[in-house]
Design a protein around this motif. Structure first.
Motif, PDB file in Angstrom:
ATOM      1  N   ILE A 209       0.830  -1.102   0.028  1.00  0.00           N
ATOM      2  CA  ILE A 209      -0.134   0.137  -0.097  1.00  0.00           C
ATOM      3  C   ILE A 209       0.681   1.365   0.057  1.00  0.00           C
ATOM      4  N   ASP A 210       1.936   1.179   0.816  1.00  0.00           N
ATOM      5  CA  ASP A 210       2.650   2.389   0.908  1.00  0.00           C
ATOM      6  C   ASP A 210       3.636   2.360  -0.583  1.00  0.00           C
ATOM      7  N   LEU A 211       3.930   1.528  -1.457  1.00  0.00           N
ATOM      8  CA  LEU A 211       4.304   1.679  -2.523  1.00  0.00           C
ATOM      9  C   LEU A 211       3.433   2.129  -3.617  1.00  0.00           C
ATOM     10  N   PHE A 212       2.405   1.762  -3.576  1.00  0.00           N
ATOM     11  CA  PHE A 212       1.221   2.191  -4.341  1.00  0.00           C
ATOM     12  C   PHE A 212       0.944   3.758  -4.205  1.00  0.00           C
ATOM     13  N   THR A 213       0.864   4.030  -3.097  1.00  0.00           N
ATOM     14  CA  THR A 213       0.535   5.787  -2.620  1.00  0.00           C
ATOM     15  C   THR A 213       1.691   6.576  -2.809  1.00  0.00           C
ATOM     16  N   THR A 214       2.789   6.076  -2.866  1.00  0.00           N
ATOM     17  CA  THR A 214       4.112   6.822  -3.337  1.00  0.00           C
ATOM     18  C   THR A 214       3.965   7.022  -4.700  1.00  0.00           C
ATOM     19  N   GLN A 215       3.586   6.026  -5.397  1.00  0.00           N
ATOM     20  CA  GLN A 215       3.696   6.126  -6.721  1.00  0.00           C
ATOM     21  C   GLN A 215       2.785   7.228  -7.320  1.00  0.00           C
ATOM     22  N   LEU A 216       1.512   6.967  -6.762  1.00  0.00           N
ATOM     23  CA  LEU A 216       0.454   8.134  -6.898  1.00  0.00           C
ATOM     24  C   LEU A 216       0.837   9.592  -6.785  1.00  0.00           C
ATOM     25  N   GLU A 217       1.733   9.573  -5.644  1.00  0.00           N
ATOM     26  CA  GLU A 217       1.967  11.059  -5.347  1.00  0.00           C
ATOM     27  C   GLU A 217       2.943  11.448  -6.378  1.00  0.00           C
ATOM     28  N   ARG A 218       3.688  10.626  -7.005  1.00  0.00           N
ATOM     29  CA  ARG A 218       4.791  10.964  -7.968  1.00  0.00           C
ATOM     30  C   ARG A 218       4.070  11.302  -9.310  1.00  0.00           C
ATOM     31  N   SER A 219       3.147  10.645  -9.789  1.00  0.00           N
ATOM     32  CA  SER A 219       2.551  10.557 -10.953  1.00  0.00           C
ATOM     33  C   SER A 219       1.788  11.890 -11.297  1.00  0.00           C
TER      34      SER A 219
END
Length: 219
Positions: A209-219
């Motif tokens: 979940i942390d990886l997914f939300t981090t990727q969303l923030e960077r997109s």
């Protein structure tokens, strides 16, 4: 819905705890709408809430329903995928109710996830199985499981969804192609778990979940 709160990182995630819904059955029939009302009450009073995490199958249906009727939660993390109850699940629920009505000691062994039993410390298995709840709320929950159908609203979901599941070994879930075909902006990550995703691999759940939300923030 299950519960998960991450502390000690740069973000905190929170989800509802299904045991907190126990009081519902004292005043109204347990339905997806009743559970939705409870979760929405929390969401409407939350400050800056942007992620709803569902940790079990019925929670997935509730979360999808909320995402279809509200824009308060732009992101969902589902540890199960469920749109409509299938016949095999109704059969399994019927067996559970038979054990429940007979007050059979076998009921908790029937509830234990094979994947959990396979991978857990042998010294912990009996205690873990003994701790599984078989109360009135769980009976109502099982009854609700027979009638879940949110297929009429999934097309209205605008949230970004992460589905993180493994080899479900107890209850059938919505087939991946069908699920992604009706729920827009859905992402899938496979976990090394069975039925009890958050219980079997809590650290893995946090990382995914942390990886997914981090990727969303960077997109």
């Amino acid at each position: 819905l299950g519960s998960l709160a991450l502390r000690g990182t740069h973000r905190r995630y929170t989800a509802g705890e299904s045991n907190g819904f126990t009081n519902i059955i004292e005043t109204r029939t347990l339905t997806v709408d009743a559970l939705t009302d409870q979760v929405m009450a929390v969401i409407n009073n939350a400050i800056g809430m942007n992620l709803l995490i569902s940790l079990d199958i019925i929670g997935a249906a509730v979360a999808e329903y909320i995402a279809a009727i509200s824009e308060r939660v732009p992101t969902l993390a589902l540890l199960a995928r469920w749109i409509t109850t299938e016949g095999s699940q109704k059969l399994r629920n019927g067996v559970w109710r038979k054990f429940y009505e007979e007050k059979s000691e076998a009921i908790r062994y029937y509830m234990a996830s094979p994947n959990f039993v396979r991978n857990a410390d042998p010294n912990m298995i009996e205690a873990a199985i003994a701790a599984l709840p078989t109360n009135k709320f769980i009976a109502s929950h099982t009854g609700l499981n027979d009638h879940v159908d949110v297929s009429n609203i999934t097309g209205d979901v605008s949230a970004t969804i992460l589905v993180a599941t493994g080899a479900e070994d107890m209850m059938p879930q919505a087939p991946l192609p069908g699920f992604f075909g009706v729920v827009p902006d859905t992402h899938y990550i496979e976990t090394s778990t069975g039925h009890g995703t958050s219980m079997e691999r809590p650290t893995e759940v946090i990382q995914v979940i942390d990886l997914f939300t981090t990727q969303l923030e960077r997109s």
